[in-house]
Design an enzyme around this catalytic site. Sequence first.
Site, PDB file in Angstrom:
ATOM      1  N   HIS A 226      72.168  26.287 -98.925  1.00  0.00           N
ATOM      2  CA  HIS A 226      71.453  26.573-100.176  1.00  0.00           C
ATOM      3  C   HIS A 226      70.325  27.550 -99.864  1.00  0.00           C
ATOM      4  O   HIS A 226      69.972  27.752 -98.700  1.00  0.00           O
ATOM      5  CB  HIS A 226      70.862  25.281-100.762  1.00  0.00           C
ATOM      6  CG  HIS A 226      69.786  24.697 -99.884  1.00  0.00           C
ATOM      7  ND1 HIS A 226      70.069  23.958 -98.753  1.00  0.00           N
ATOM      8  CD2 HIS A 226      68.426  24.793 -99.927  1.00  0.00           C
ATOM      9  CE1 HIS A 226      68.946  23.609 -98.152  1.00  0.00           C
ATOM     10  NE2 HIS A 226      67.927  24.113 -98.838  1.00  0.00           N
ATOM     11  N   ASP A 228      66.184  28.229-101.146  1.00  0.00           N
ATOM     12  CA  ASP A 228      65.133  27.449-101.802  1.00  0.00           C
ATOM     13  C   ASP A 228      64.690  28.154-103.079  1.00  0.00           C
ATOM     14  O   ASP A 228      64.626  29.383-103.136  1.00  0.00           O
ATOM     15  CB  ASP A 228      63.943  27.258-100.857  1.00  0.00           C
ATOM     16  CG  ASP A 228      64.265  26.277 -99.727  1.00  0.00           C
ATOM     17  OD1 ASP A 228      65.374  25.695 -99.721  1.00  0.00           O
ATOM     18  OD2 ASP A 228      63.400  26.095 -98.846  1.00  0.00           O
ATOM     19  N   ARG A 292      67.104  12.967 -87.522  1.00  0.00           N
ATOM     20  CA  ARG A 292      66.200  14.089 -87.784  1.00  0.00           C
ATOM     21  C   ARG A 292      65.257  13.765 -88.933  1.00  0.00           C
ATOM     22  O   ARG A 292      65.676  13.211 -89.951  1.00  0.00           O
ATOM     23  CB  ARG A 292      67.028  15.322 -88.163  1.00  0.00           C
ATOM     24  CG  ARG A 292      66.218  16.522 -88.644  1.00  0.00           C
ATOM     25  CD  ARG A 292      67.127  17.696 -88.982  1.00  0.00           C
ATOM     26  NE  ARG A 292      66.410  18.778 -89.629  1.00  0.00           N
ATOM     27  CZ  ARG A 292      65.747  19.738 -88.975  1.00  0.00           C
ATOM     28  NH1 ARG A 292      65.728  19.761 -87.660  1.00  0.00           N
ATOM     29  NH2 ARG A 292      65.118  20.676 -89.650  1.00  0.00           N
TER      30      ARG A 292
END
Length: 356
Positions: A226, A228, A292
Amino acid sequence: MHSLSQVYKDHPVTLHHPLMDLNTMEEVPESYVWPPFDDYLDDETAKNSSIPIISLSEPSLDVLNQISSACEDWGMFQVVNHGVSSQLLSEMESLGNRLFSLPMKQKIKALRAPDGISGYGLARISPFFSKLMWFEGFTIAESPLEHVRCLMPDDYEHFCSIVQEYEHEMEHLARRLMELILTSLGLNKNDVKWARNGFESMHGVLQLNYYPLCPQPSNAMGLAAHTDSSLLTLLYQTSTQGLQIMKERHWVNVPPVPSAIVINVGDLLHILSNGRFSSPLHRVLVSRAQHRFSFAHFWGPTSETSIYPHPKLLSLQSPPLYQSITWADYLRLKAKLFNRALSSLLLSDGIPATNQ
Ligand code: OGA
Ligand code: NI
């Protein structure tokens, strides 16, 4: 109410899958299995390139040049000597650890409403994909107090005060970077209405991201590709691997650098720079060995401020490429078109947004 709340109310995120506790999975359930993804990491281009690391310790012409080249070539760079204390960064990491290791029955007490902006939940981009992502998120748009009080009744004050301090420091850094970036484009604060008054009208949304250990990482996706929707995103990726950026049609790793903050040009800055700065595709892969954490801070002007190719950057040779749009309307467009939102605003051969 946060200035973007209405947008989220108008575009609820409804999912047709129940929330699952990924931490206890021994294999990847069918609803999380992604088709094999192309991995170009063995490619020479990908191996030999890495995103720039820029030190902010001394403001100089050289720093401005480094910033503008990084924004043009990558749309992403890492900053070091940025002034945010490493102790605060590690305190945030411990908070993330505590928050996401709560049992699922506790976490869902702070579940984000389908039409809400804040709280615990799946990736916002999930509705655009038929498979789910190996991801949990907690979004903070205003005070997290109510949610955190439900999650950690005994320690919510400590949690909130660390988050507040972190937001404060990040806001300071976001404004400083925005000023450097505009200067590197040849603009000053008076050229940009929302930049006057020391960027007071810039707003941020903080997203705490967690990617649990994954038993079969090559079948799963942490966060799908994607761009932002912000002007600028400031991401603290702790010391964990997983983030990749698309560069010249290759996925390149963004390695963790101790205490560094990853700066990502968003779609709005791409529009403002009239396409000179790129808003890069990025994604997160998961691992069997290491979970993570990352903290993404999305910055933009107030929701009703218009963003357009800046007139000072235009000429006969560089006519405006994009239509003007507010952050709120851009998010609406993104909620409909996802990765095609930006190109739908192209003036030449794009489809005008108003006709969507
Ligand atoms: C995001 C994002 C990357 C990460 O939240 O938009 O790209 O490392 N996050 O979590
Ligand atoms: Ni992102």
